[in-house]
Design a protein around this motif. Structure first.
Motif, PDB file in Angstrom:
ATOM      1  N   GLU A  10       5.924   3.452   0.257  1.00 14.02           N
ATOM      2  CA  GLU A  10       5.338   2.123   0.054  1.00 14.02           C
ATOM      3  C   GLU A  10       5.491   1.305   1.334  1.00 14.02           C
ATOM      4  O   GLU A  10       6.592   1.189   1.862  1.00 14.02           O
ATOM      5  N   VAL A  11       4.397   0.743   1.815  1.00 13.86           N
ATOM      6  CA  VAL A  11       4.460  -0.084   3.021  1.00 13.86           C
ATOM      7  C   VAL A  11       3.809  -1.432   2.730  1.00 13.86           C
ATOM      8  O   VAL A  11       3.077  -1.584   1.755  1.00 13.86           O
ATOM      9  N   MET A  13      -3.411   3.799   0.743  1.00 19.64           N
ATOM     10  CA  MET A  13      -4.185   3.548  -0.467  1.00 19.64           C
ATOM     11  C   MET A  13      -3.604   2.373  -1.238  1.00 19.64           C
ATOM     12  O   MET A  13      -2.384   2.218  -1.334  1.00 19.64           O
ATOM     13  N   ASP A  14      -4.516   1.567  -1.765  1.00 19.23           N
ATOM     14  CA  ASP A  14      -4.122   0.494  -2.664  1.00 19.23           C
ATOM     15  C   ASP A  14      -4.043   1.085  -4.071  1.00 19.23           C
ATOM     16  O   ASP A  14      -5.045   1.548  -4.611  1.00 19.23           O
ATOM     17  N   SER A  15      -2.864   1.120  -4.653  1.00 21.36           N
ATOM     18  CA  SER A  15      -2.674   1.866  -5.899  1.00 21.36           C
ATOM     19  C   SER A  15      -3.355   1.190  -7.098  1.00 21.36           C
ATOM     20  O   SER A  15      -3.526   1.814  -8.128  1.00 21.36           O
ATOM     21  N   SER A  16      -3.745  -0.065  -6.965  1.00 27.92           N
ATOM     22  CA  SER A  16      -4.424  -0.699  -8.097  1.00 27.92           C
ATOM     23  C   SER A  16      -5.947  -0.537  -8.003  1.00 27.92           C
ATOM     24  O   SER A  16      -6.627  -0.404  -9.009  1.00 27.92           O
ATOM     25  N   THR A  17      -6.503  -0.545  -6.784  1.00 24.24           N
ATOM     26  CA  THR A  17      -7.968  -0.451  -6.641  1.00 24.24           C
ATOM     27  C   THR A  17      -8.409   0.922  -6.137  1.00 24.24           C
ATOM     28  O   THR A  17      -9.597   1.214  -6.114  1.00 24.24           O
ATOM     29  N   TYR A  18      -7.465   1.738  -5.713  1.00 25.38           N
ATOM     30  CA  TYR A  18      -7.736   3.048  -5.094  1.00 25.38           C
ATOM     31  C   TYR A  18      -8.520   2.920  -3.795  1.00 25.38           C
ATOM     32  O   TYR A  18      -9.058   3.887  -3.285  1.00 25.38           O
ATOM     33  N   GLU A  19      -8.589   1.709  -3.246  1.00 24.99           N
ATOM     34  CA  GLU A  19      -9.254   1.524  -1.955  1.00 24.99           C
ATOM     35  C   GLU A  19      -8.435   2.240  -0.873  1.00 24.99           C
ATOM     36  O   GLU A  19      -7.210   2.198  -0.883  1.00 24.99           O
ATOM     37  N   GLN A  20      -9.152   2.925   0.047  1.00 28.52           N
ATOM     38  CA  GLN A  20      -8.448   3.612   1.137  1.00 28.52           C
ATOM     39  C   GLN A  20      -8.628   2.830   2.430  1.00 28.52           C
ATOM     40  O   GLN A  20      -9.726   2.361   2.731  1.00 28.52           O
ATOM     41  N   ILE A  21      -7.520   2.708   3.167  1.00 30.08           N
ATOM     42  CA  ILE A  21      -7.572   1.963   4.423  1.00 30.08           C
ATOM     43  C   ILE A  21      -7.124   2.871   5.555  1.00 30.08           C
ATOM     44  O   ILE A  21      -6.046   3.467   5.487  1.00 30.08           O
ATOM     45  N   HIS A  22      -7.969   2.996   6.571  1.00 35.15           N
ATOM     46  CA  HIS A  22      -7.667   3.855   7.717  1.00 35.15           C
ATOM     47  C   HIS A  22      -7.187   2.989   8.871  1.00 35.15           C
ATOM     48  O   HIS A  22      -7.849   2.033   9.234  1.00 35.15           O
ATOM     49  N   ILE A  23      -6.051   3.351   9.445  1.00 33.31           N
ATOM     50  CA  ILE A  23      -5.637   2.646  10.654  1.00 33.31           C
ATOM     51  C   ILE A  23      -5.135   3.643  11.690  1.00 33.31           C
ATOM     52  O   ILE A  23      -4.816   4.792  11.371  1.00 33.31           O
ATOM     53  N   GLY A  24      -5.093   3.188  12.944  1.00 35.71           N
ATOM     54  CA  GLY A  24      -4.767   4.100  14.047  1.00 35.71           C
ATOM     55  C   GLY A  24      -3.450   3.756  14.726  1.00 35.71           C
ATOM     56  O   GLY A  24      -2.725   2.860  14.315  1.00 35.71           O
ATOM     57  N   ASN A  25      -3.202   4.486  15.826  1.00 38.23           N
ATOM     58  CA  ASN A  25      -1.956   4.303  16.584  1.00 38.23           C
ATOM     59  C   ASN A  25      -1.825   2.908  17.179  1.00 38.23           C
ATOM     60  O   ASN A  25      -0.721   2.440  17.427  1.00 38.23           O
ATOM     61  N   ASP A  26      -2.984   2.279  17.459  1.00 37.20           N
ATOM     62  CA  ASP A  26      -2.931   0.976  18.104  1.00 37.20           C
ATOM     63  C   ASP A  26      -2.147  -0.008  17.243  1.00 37.20           C
ATOM     64  O   ASP A  26      -1.469  -0.895  17.769  1.00 37.20           O
ATOM     65  N   ILE A  27      -2.220   0.135  15.927  1.00 39.94           N
ATOM     66  CA  ILE A  27      -1.486  -0.775  15.046  1.00 39.94           C
ATOM     67  C   ILE A  27      -0.121  -0.203  14.689  1.00 39.94           C
ATOM     68  O   ILE A  27       0.880  -0.918  14.652  1.00 39.94           O
ATOM     69  N   LEU A  52       0.843  -1.190   0.000  1.00 41.25           N
ATOM     70  CA  LEU A  52       0.000   0.000   0.000  1.00 41.25           C
ATOM     71  C   LEU A  52       0.884   1.249   0.000  1.00 41.25           C
ATOM     72  O   LEU A  52       2.072   1.189   0.306  1.00 41.25           O
ATOM     73  N   ILE A  53       0.251   2.374  -0.339  1.00 45.19           N
ATOM     74  CA  ILE A  53       0.954   3.664  -0.343  1.00 45.19           C
ATOM     75  C   ILE A  53       0.386   4.511   0.791  1.00 45.19           C
ATOM     76  O   ILE A  53      -0.844   4.612   0.927  1.00 45.19           O
ATOM     77  N   TYR A  54       1.278   5.106   1.579  1.00 48.92           N
ATOM     78  CA  TYR A  54       0.790   6.004   2.628  1.00 48.92           C
ATOM     79  C   TYR A  54       0.345   7.314   1.994  1.00 48.92           C
ATOM     80  O   TYR A  54       1.094   7.935   1.229  1.00 48.92           O
ATOM     81  N   SER A  55      -0.874   7.761   2.325  1.00 54.08           N
ATOM     82  CA  SER A  55      -1.388   8.997   1.737  1.00 54.08           C
ATOM     83  C   SER A  55      -1.264  10.184   2.687  1.00 54.08           C
ATOM     84  O   SER A  55      -0.509  11.110   2.451  1.00 54.08           O
ATOM     85  N   TYR A  56      -2.036  10.148   3.780  1.00 52.33           N
ATOM     86  CA  TYR A  56      -2.059  11.336   4.655  1.00 52.33           C
ATOM     87  C   TYR A  56      -2.596  10.948   6.017  1.00 52.33           C
ATOM     88  O   TYR A  56      -3.177   9.878   6.201  1.00 52.33           O
ATOM     89  N   ALA A  57      -2.366  11.864   6.985  1.00 53.53           N
ATOM     90  CA  ALA A  57      -2.914  11.692   8.321  1.00 53.53           C
ATOM     91  C   ALA A  57      -4.212  12.476   8.424  1.00 53.53           C
ATOM     92  O   ALA A  57      -4.306  13.592   7.920  1.00 53.53           O
TER      93      ALA A  57
END
Lengths: 304, 189
Positions: free
Chosen positions: B110-111, B83-97, B70-75
């Motif tokens: 890239e992560v 963001m998944d660069s092939s599907t443009y799906e956005q994934i939100h995660i927090g400090n816990d992870i 995935l690509i890191y976009s913004y806070a």
């Protein structure tokens, strides 16, 4: 090149190993034991519930030299020892190899207590020859071999640390799991060699039942730093009970879907002719060298 | 399903519905007993460690794990958006992870993200990331050989120990696995 580098790095451990083997021979030769060699390739490996023999053509590689050495006892040899390779399928880990070196010795007339006296003297003599002192060092701790050794019965260990009595009612699976999870950590912490003795008769293997207490077998195991080093018996000499145990084991192996080996007829005939009261023991040479060399993996004390 | 003989250090398994990684592994065979596999396993979500013993006949569940690039976009407030660069799906995660790794995120980085049953549980950053030193005591010249360190703040406020010769404005490389200073990339002006 990297293989040669690894071999060079083993020089200290291999020197300890060679010194250990020489000291063992010196010890037994001085006590009137005869060094013997028995077949490595056998038609009938000893039947045990959890030992799988490596097939070799129409035969098997031995899992132990026990059955042949006992035939020598039946023939009148009173003190014999052997060092050589044994093979056990699929045993691989820091303390296991499918091919490893075993020391076995037997004497008559004797029982497992006499074998214990031999073992104490042997370990002290070998340790002095290798390390210059009757002590093994492991992970920064020291085990003195010429002082008292703690002795615990299987019953006491399980009652105290696992909360049940396997002598009164043996449960094989529970016995093994509690052994590794509850008992071994206790043994590891004991600062002397430990003898665990008097196994439930159901776990007797080739040991005789204790006279006056037939619910236990005259079998002990030696542990140093929690490492199982040797297994000794007052040997079973009764051919009727031996036959019954082999047959029970064959049924157990069959039910578990494991290979069933033939019963060794030459061994059974020798037992019929008469095995004098005797004690015997198997001691893992690789593990003993690992303790002497403070090695972490069995590969460190084998050239290849 | 795995068999007990598949077990080894580093293998990921499922126990009681949770994903674990085997951190320590030993083959044992007590006395005349059965072959057993002693494992130390670490919960991939909580980080907790437990001991497990497996018998040779046991089957072990395979966790439904998926690794995605995935690509890191913004806070976004206390969330971090990838963001998944092939599907443009956005994934939100927090400090816990993310934990301290959040300090080393750089836009468009890239992560690798590990998903368990389609839920993100772990993020792996590139081993090294470059950041600028925003605040530190003036550098001391000619002291590159000693191990003495001093505190510094990155441009995002993260505190780090750096060698004495580092100055404000220097670009440094940080090891994201340890969160520690690795080396200097270039001097500031």
């Amino acid at each position: 090149m990297s293989t040669l580098h690894a071999l060079r790095a083993k020089q200290r451990a291999l020197t300890i190993r060679a010194t250990c083997l020489t000291a063992i021979r010196t010890f037994f030769n001085a006590r009137g034991f005869l060094e013997v060699e028995t077949p490595v390739r056998v038609s009938a490996p000893a039947l045990e519930p959890h030992l799988d023999a490596e097939p070799s053509g129409t035969c098997y590689l031995r899992t132990s030299p026990e059955l042949h050495m006992k035939q020598l006892l039946c023939a009148g040899y009173e003190r014999i020892y052997q060092m050589g390779p044994c093979f056990r399928q699929a045993e691989q880990g820091a303390w296991h190899r499918p091919e490893y070196t075993m020391l076995e010795w037997y004497r008559t007339p004797a029982d497992y207590q006499d074998i214990l006296a031999d073992t104490r003297a042997l370990l002290v003599a070998v340790s002095r020859a290798v390390n210059g002192e009757p002590t093994v060092h492991r992970n920064g701790r020291a085990w003195t071999l010429d002082g008292d050794w703690e002795v615990h019965t299987v019953r006491d260990l399980y009652q105290r640390w696992a909360g049940w009595d396997p002598v009164a009612a043996y449960e094989a699976d529970r016995f093994d799991i509690d052994w590794v999870e509850r008992i071994v950590p206790v043994l590891e912490a004991i600062p002397t060699p430990v003898i665990v003795t008097d196994y439930p008769a159901a776990a007797a293997a080739l040991a005789r039942r204790k006279p006056g207490a037939p619910e236990v077998a005259e079998r002990w195991e030696l542990f140093i730093a929690g490492v199982e080093l040797a297994n000794a018996y007052s040997e079973l000499t009764d051919p009727v009970e031996q036959q019954a145990r082999f047959e029970a084991c064959a049924r157990e192996r069959q039910a578990a879907g494991r290979a069933v080996y033939p019963i060794d007829s030459a061994f059974m005939a020798a037992l019929e002719a008469g095995l004098p009261p005797c004690g015997g023991i198997a001691l893992g040479i690789d593990r003993w060298v690992m303790l002497l060399a403070d090695a972490q993996h069995i590969d460190e004390v084998n050239a290849f | 399903m795995y068999s007990a003989s598949d077990l080894r250090k580093g293998l990921k398994i499922e126990v009681d519905g949770a994903p674990y990684v085997i951190t320590d592994f030993q083959f044992v065979k007590p006395g005349k007993g059965q072959a057993l596999y002693r494992c130390k396993i670490k919960n991939l979500i909580t980080g907790g460690t437990v001991d497990k013993t497996y018998r040779a006949v046991e089957k072990i569940d395979k966790p439904n794990l998926e690794e995605r690039d995935l690509i890191y976009s913004y806070a976004d407030a206390d969330q971090f958006v990838f963001m998944d660069s092939s599907t443009y799906e956005q994934i939100h995660i927090g400090n816990d992870i993310l934990g301290d790794q959040r300090w080393f995120l750089v836009e468009d980085m890239e992560v690798q993200m590990l998903f368990f049953n389609n839920q993100p549980i772990e993020v792996t950053l590139p081993f090294f990331v470059e950041r600028t030193i925003a605040e530190t005591e003036p550098g001391v010249r000619g002291d590159t050989a000693t191990n003495v360190q001093k505190p510094a703040k990155l441009d995002n406020g993260y505190e780090i120990q750096v060698p004495l010769f580092i100055n404000e404005g220097d670009r440094v490389r940080i090891d994201t696995r340890t969160g520690k200073y690795a080396d200097r990339v270039s001097k500031g002006f």
